[in-house]
Design an enzyme around this catalytic site. Structure first.
Site, PDB file in Angstrom:
ATOM      1  N   SER A   7      -9.265   1.526  -1.041  1.00 48.48           N
ATOM      2  CA  SER A   7      -8.868   2.719  -1.771  1.00 48.48           C
ATOM      3  C   SER A   7      -9.883   3.045  -2.859  1.00 48.48           C
ATOM      4  CB  SER A   7      -7.490   2.524  -2.402  1.00 48.48           C
ATOM      5  OG  SER A   7      -7.196   3.623  -3.252  1.00 48.48           O
ATOM      6  N   HIS A  32      -9.859   4.499   2.217  1.00 43.62           N
ATOM      7  CA  HIS A  32      -8.557   5.113   1.975  1.00 43.62           C
ATOM      8  C   HIS A  32      -8.743   6.165   0.890  1.00 43.62           C
ATOM      9  CE1 HIS A  32      -4.163   5.097   2.331  1.00 43.62           C
ATOM     10  NE2 HIS A  32      -4.114   5.280   1.022  1.00 43.62           N
ATOM     11  N   ASP A  34      -7.102   8.863  -1.299  1.00 44.06           N
ATOM     12  CA  ASP A  34      -5.813   9.309  -1.830  1.00 44.06           C
ATOM     13  C   ASP A  34      -5.912  10.723  -2.395  1.00 44.06           C
ATOM     14  OD1 ASP A  34      -3.987   7.058  -1.499  1.00 44.06           O
ATOM     15  OD2 ASP A  34      -5.313   5.991  -2.867  1.00 44.06           O
ATOM     16  N   MET A  36      -3.733  13.578  -4.347  1.00 41.63           N
ATOM     17  CA  MET A  36      -2.515  13.820  -5.134  1.00 41.63           C
ATOM     18  C   MET A  36      -2.582  15.224  -5.727  1.00 41.63           C
ATOM     19  SD  MET A  36      -2.208  10.187  -7.154  1.00 41.63           S
ATOM     20  CE  MET A  36      -2.667   8.654  -6.373  1.00 41.63           C
ATOM     21  N   HIS A  66      -4.896  10.024   2.803  1.00 44.88           N
ATOM     22  CA  HIS A  66      -3.484   9.865   2.473  1.00 44.88           C
ATOM     23  C   HIS A  66      -3.061  11.042   1.610  1.00 44.88           C
ATOM     24  CE1 HIS A  66      -0.315   7.158   0.244  1.00 44.88           C
ATOM     25  NE2 HIS A  66       0.248   8.142   0.928  1.00 44.88           N
ATOM     26  N   MET A  68      -0.680  12.756  -0.516  1.00 40.32           N
ATOM     27  CA  MET A  68       0.517  12.671  -1.362  1.00 40.32           C
ATOM     28  C   MET A  68       0.721  14.047  -1.996  1.00 40.32           C
ATOM     29  SD  MET A  68       0.039   8.871  -3.039  1.00 40.32           S
ATOM     30  CE  MET A  68      -1.744   8.775  -2.857  1.00 40.32           C
ATOM     31  N   MET A 138       4.772   2.180   1.858  1.00 37.16           N
ATOM     32  CA  MET A 138       4.290   2.079   0.480  1.00 37.16           C
ATOM     33  C   MET A 138       4.812   0.812  -0.192  1.00 37.16           C
ATOM     34  SD  MET A 138       2.258   4.611  -0.136  1.00 37.16           S
ATOM     35  CE  MET A 138       2.102   4.383  -1.922  1.00 37.16           C
ATOM     36  N   ASP A 176       0.167   0.084   1.496  1.00 38.99           N
ATOM     37  CA  ASP A 176      -0.655   0.594   0.405  1.00 38.99           C
ATOM     38  C   ASP A 176       0.104   0.416  -0.906  1.00 38.99           C
ATOM     39  OD1 ASP A 176      -2.392   1.994  -1.243  1.00 38.99           O
ATOM     40  OD2 ASP A 176      -1.720   3.968  -0.571  1.00 38.99           O
TER      41      ASP A 176
END
Length: 217
Positions: A7, A32, A34, A36, A66, A68, A138, A176
């Site tokens: 990540s 990874h 992320d 958001m 990912h 989110m 998660m 994760d």
């Protein structure tokens, strides 16, 4: 063999290309990434333009995106065009449009993942398992890096693995959040075959040795 997705939420953001190359040299098979939006989760990270630059700098890496975010289907094409290989969305973000979201992501050419928060029963995603390439369980509540692993994650991973085995399915089972040298082996023993590490990897004295330990689980 358990695979490692690193990540970059915990990486040196001033030199992401070098951080990804370092992760790859240590044995990580994926980055990874992320995303958001400040709405589905309270934090805000980076978007598709940063991924596009990263893909150009380190094209040989697999990018595990990912999302989110509240509208994953709307933004999936942007991330696919920017270089995503996997796109994972949250079940909780689209409870009334799960099927449509899976189809929308699949149409971008990316492999499809779905994530569940710690408060969501694994059974919620069982109807969709045969349509997924990746299931993300998660280990923390999404939104911030560096959190402490929630112990019930291990049981939840085992439930997903048991259902996949019962139906002869073999998606990646990913964890994760809070994964480290102690919690990683517990997740792998429960059936996870793809572990995400952020602060544990980038803060390790010997990240190559840590990655080797994970791969050998």
């Amino acid at each position: 063999m358990t695979e490692l997705s690193v990540s970059i939420l915990s990486a040196d953001l001033a030199d992401l290309g070098a951080e990804c190359r370092r992760a790859m040299a240590c044995g990580a098979t994926m980055v990874h990434y992320d995303v958001m939006d400040g709405h589905f989760v309270p934090n805000i990270t980076y978007g598709a333009p940063v991924l596009k630059c990263l893909k150009k700098a380190v094209p040989e890496m697999v990018y595990d995106v990912h999302l989110m975010i509240s509208e994953p289907a709307r933004y999936a094409p942007d991330f696919a065009s920017a270089g995503a290989d996997f796109i994972t969305f949250h079940y909780e973000a689209v409870p009334g449009a799960v099927e449509q979201t899976i189809v929308s992501i699949r149409e971008t050419g990316c492999r499809v993942g779905m994530s569940i928060n710690p408060s969501t029963s694994p059974q919620a995603i069982f109807p969709y398992l045969d349509k997924l390439d990746l299931v993300l369980v998660m280990g923390v509540n999404p939104g911030f890096g560096g959190q402490t692993f929630i112990p019930s994650t291990v049981r939840r991973v085992a439930e997903v693995k048991a259902e996949c085995d019962r139906r002869g399915l073999s998606p990646y089972i990913q964890v994760d959040g809070g994964v480290n040298a102690v919690t990683g082996p517990r997740c792998a023993a429960a059936g996870a075959n793809l572990l995400v590490m952020g602060s544990a990897f980038f803060g390790a004295q010997d990240p190559a040795a840590l990655a080797k330990t994970i791969r050998e689980l």
